[in-house]
Design a protein around this motif. Structure first.
Motif, short mmCIF file in Angstrom:
data_model
loop_
_atom_site.label_atom_id
_atom_site.label_comp_id
_atom_site.label_asym_id
_atom_site.label_seq_id
_atom_site.Cartn_x
_atom_site.Cartn_y
_atom_site.Cartn_z
N SER A 102 0.60 -0.96 -0.22
CA SER A 102 -0.28 0.15 -0.32
C SER A 102 0.93 1.31 -0.34
O SER A 102 1.98 1.87 1.06
N GLU A 103 0.70 1.90 -1.20
CA GLU A 103 1.89 3.23 -1.42
C GLU A 103 1.41 4.57 -0.86
O GLU A 103 0.18 4.82 -1.09
N ARG A 104 2.25 5.04 0.01
CA ARG A 104 1.80 6.10 0.55
C ARG A 104 2.09 7.92 -0.87
O ARG A 104 3.04 7.18 -1.12
N ASN A 105 0.96 8.33 -0.82
CA ASN A 105 1.17 9.31 -1.85
C ASN A 105 2.23 10.91 -1.34
O ASN A 105 1.20 11.21 -0.70
N PRO A 106 2.89 11.02 -1.67
CA PRO A 106 3.92 12.17 -1.48
C PRO A 106 3.02 13.50 -1.35
O PRO A 106 3.40 14.48 -0.60
N ALA A 107 1.63 13.19 -2.42
CA ALA A 107 1.40 14.92 -2.31
C ALA A 107 0.29 14.95 -1.90
O ALA A 107 -0.90 16.27 -1.58
N SER A 108 0.41 14.20 -1.02
CA SER A 108 -1.33 14.33 -0.01
C SER A 108 -1.26 13.14 1.32
O SER A 108 -0.62 12.27 1.40
N VAL A 109 -1.62 13.45 2.01
CA VAL A 109 -1.52 13.36 3.37
C VAL A 109 -2.17 11.90 3.41
O VAL A 109 -2.15 11.19 4.73
N ALA A 110 -3.51 12.08 3.27
CA ALA A 110 -4.66 10.23 3.23
C ALA A 110 -4.29 10.41 1.90
O ALA A 110 -5.43 8.88 1.14
N GLY A 111 -3.53 9.93 0.42
CA GLY A 111 -3.97 9.51 -0.57
C GLY A 111 -3.09 7.94 -0.87
O GLY A 111 -1.54 8.26 0.16
N LEU A 112 -3.68 7.31 -1.48
CA LEU A 112 -2.58 5.54 -1.54
C LEU A 112 -3.02 5.24 -2.44
O LEU A 112 -3.93 5.25 -2.95
N TRP A 113 -2.16 4.07 -2.90
CA TRP A 113 -2.36 3.64 -4.11
C TRP A 113 -2.20 2.56 -4.01
O TRP A 113 -0.81 1.63 -3.23
N ASN A 114 -2.67 1.27 -4.88
CA ASN A 114 -2.23 -0.57 -4.59
C ASN A 114 -1.39 -0.30 -5.99
O ASN A 114 -1.55 -0.95 -6.70
N SER A 115 -0.25 -0.96 -4.55
CA SER A 115 0.92 -1.33 -5.57
C SER A 115 1.73 -1.98 -6.15
O SER A 115 1.34 -3.30 -5.19
N ASN A 116 2.54 -2.44 -6.32
CA ASN A 116 3.80 -3.80 -6.63
C ASN A 116 5.04 -3.08 -6.98
O ASN A 116 5.14 -2.35 -8.12
N VAL A 117 6.22 -3.74 -6.65
CA VAL A 117 7.34 -3.19 -7.41
C VAL A 117 8.06 -5.11 -7.73
O VAL A 117 7.99 -5.65 -7.38
N LEU A 118 8.48 -4.84 -9.12
CA LEU A 118 8.44 -6.08 -9.97
C LEU A 118 10.27 -4.91 -9.35
O LEU A 118 11.52 -4.54 -10.06
N ILE A 119 11.48 -5.90 -8.69
CA ILE A 119 12.64 -5.79 -8.18
C ILE A 119 14.05 -6.52 -8.48
O ILE A 119 13.61 -7.73 -8.48
N SER A 120 14.91 -6.20 -9.17
CA SER A 120 15.38 -7.05 -9.82
C SER A 120 17.24 -7.63 -8.91
O SER A 120 17.17 -7.25 -7.60
N ASP A 121 17.89 -8.56 -9.28
CA ASP A 121 18.06 -9.35 -8.41
C ASP A 121 19.76 -8.60 -8.17
O ASP A 121 20.71 -8.80 -7.84
N THR A 122 19.64 -7.09 -8.15
CA THR A 122 20.94 -6.37 -7.96
C THR A 122 20.14 -5.35 -6.98
O THR A 122 20.54 -4.49 -6.62
N GLY A 123 19.29 -5.34 -6.78
CA GLY A 123 18.23 -4.37 -6.33
C GLY A 123 17.83 -2.91 -6.52
O GLY A 123 16.89 -2.13 -6.00
N GLU A 124 17.60 -3.41 -8.02
CA GLU A 124 17.42 -2.06 -9.51
C GLU A 124 15.35 -2.14 -9.36
O GLU A 124 15.05 -3.31 -9.36
N ILE A 125 14.91 -1.55 -8.89
CA ILE A 125 12.84 -1.33 -9.85
C ILE A 125 13.26 -1.56 -10.91
O ILE A 125 13.35 -0.22 -11.58
N LEU A 126 12.34 -2.63 -11.32
CA LEU A 126 12.50 -3.01 -13.22
C LEU A 126 11.09 -2.25 -13.60
O LEU A 126 10.88 -1.23 -14.12
N ILE A 127 10.34 -2.00 -12.31
CA ILE A 127 8.59 -2.27 -13.01
C ILE A 127 7.64 -1.67 -11.35
O ILE A 127 7.81 -2.12 -10.42
N HIS A 128 7.48 -0.65 -11.96
CA HIS A 128 6.43 0.45 -10.76
C HIS A 128 5.16 0.29 -10.66
O HIS A 128 4.73 1.44 -11.87
N HIS A 129 4.50 -0.03 -10.11
CA HIS A 129 3.47 -0.81 -11.36
C HIS A 129 2.03 0.14 -10.16
O HIS A 129 2.67 -0.95 -8.72
#
Length: 339
Positions: A102-129
């Motif tokens: 559950s991702e907090r929205n930095p532009a809103s004190v009460a804004g949230l998104w339902n999110s997912n990240v795919l992280i590589s085997d070197t720690g890089e975020i490949l997909i932020h959905h």
């Protein structure tokens, strides 16, 4: 294209409900265990951090403000310490990680998104959905996402994409991933999906629905499927029910979702997981080739002169600040103007 063979892990694991720090620690332990067991990819459920907001289905909106506040305060930023720890665990163990939060929205004190990240085997975020449309009662919790995460990552273990829960019912969202040569599709789900009180009729069978959706996508895309649902443990059940027997009864009557693997014909690979644990499957990407000769809906089995699909991947922001030629996003990151 990536390596032809790899081992995947499905983490059918309950988070420490509304405790993102403890849940992150648990996720890092599972990441390390999956890597020790030879997995190159481990997948966690929808909203693993900090748990799924089942309460939104069980209480009237005017009775759920305190639940929302607790959930909001336990949600995390994509650039916060929890996701950073998961990225480090992926890098330290040399394993790809998919995790819902559950991702907090930095532009809103009460804004949230339902999110997912795919992280590589070197720690890089490949997909932020961010989930395109919150489903049913989720609309009381999460805001709509955008198309920026409709990406298939070309990795060393294959082309990996994914959608969150009800998005797997959206044929255009699924098609947008198929058309990027997706070989492995990740779909993530909540632990239960309450729709009715037990005295009326049976609740929505989310286990059957998840299997239908995942099998359909794998059959149409000719890709492998990794389906991972959350688990609702006793601690989360007590936190949500708050000694209300009617609420507890609805949760107890709701079918518990399972986690499983599917092959590129839509057929199951191994057993469904209902009890807590990590499941594994061996994936051979060459198995995606032969079925494409029968129905390649992003190739010879389509009519592109008739159908024309456009996907807008713009990352939406509520405001853009400009000072001179420099543009800043919605965070408070622009320098102060001089008097």
């Amino acid at each position: 294209m990536g390596s032809k063979n790899f081992k995947a892990a499905a983490a059918h694991i309950a988070p420490v409900y509304l405790d993102p720090v403890a849940s992150t620690q648990k996720a890092c332990s599972v990441i390390a265990e999956s890597a020790r067991n030879g997995a190159s990819l481990v997948v966690f459920s929808e909203s693993f951090l900090p748990g799924f907001p089942v309460w939104a289905a069980l209480y009237a909106p005017i009775q759920s403000h305190e639940h929302f506040k607790r959930f909001l305060n336990a949600s995390v930023y994509v650039d916060g310490p929890e996701i950073e720890r998961v990225r480090k665990a992926a890098s330290d163990n040399g394993i790809f990680v998919s995790i819902g939060f559950s991702e907090r929205n930095p532009a809103s004190v009460a804004g949230l998104w339902n999110s997912n990240v795919l992280i590589s085997d070197t720690g890089e975020i490949l997909i932020h959905h961010r989930k395109l449309v919150a489903t049913f009662f989720e609309k009381l919790v999460w805001d709509p996402g955008d198309g920026a995460g409709l990406v298939v990552a070309d990795t060393g273990i294959g082309r990996i994409g994914g959608l969150i829960c009800g998005e797997n019912t959206n044929p255009l969202a699924r098609y947008s991933l198929m058309a990027q040569a997706e070989q492995v599709h990740i779909s993530t789900y909540p632990p239960i999906w309450p729709t009715r009180v037990p005295t009326e009729s049976d609740n929505y069978d989310n286990r059957a629905a998840n299997r239908i959706r995942a099998s359909a996508h794998c059959f149409e895309a000719k890709c492998f499927g990794i389906v991972v649902a959350g688990r609702l443990d006793e601690s989360a059940r007590r936190s949500i029910a708050q000694d209300d027997p009617a609420i507890a009864a609805i949760m107890d009557a709701s079918p518990h979702a399972s986690s499983f693997f599917l092959g590129p014909t839509g057929a199951p690979m191994g057993d469904e997981m209902v009890d807590e644990g990590i499941g594994y499957a061996h994936i051979d990407l060459d198995d995606c080739i032969e079925p494409k000769r029968f129905h390649d809906v992003v190739g010879g089995y389509n009519r592109f002169d008739i159908f024309d699909v456009t996907v807008n991947r713009t990352r939406r922001k509520p405001v853009r600040f400009q000072i001179g030629q420099q543009e800043y996003g919605s965070r408070v990151d622009a320098p102060a103007l001089e008097e």
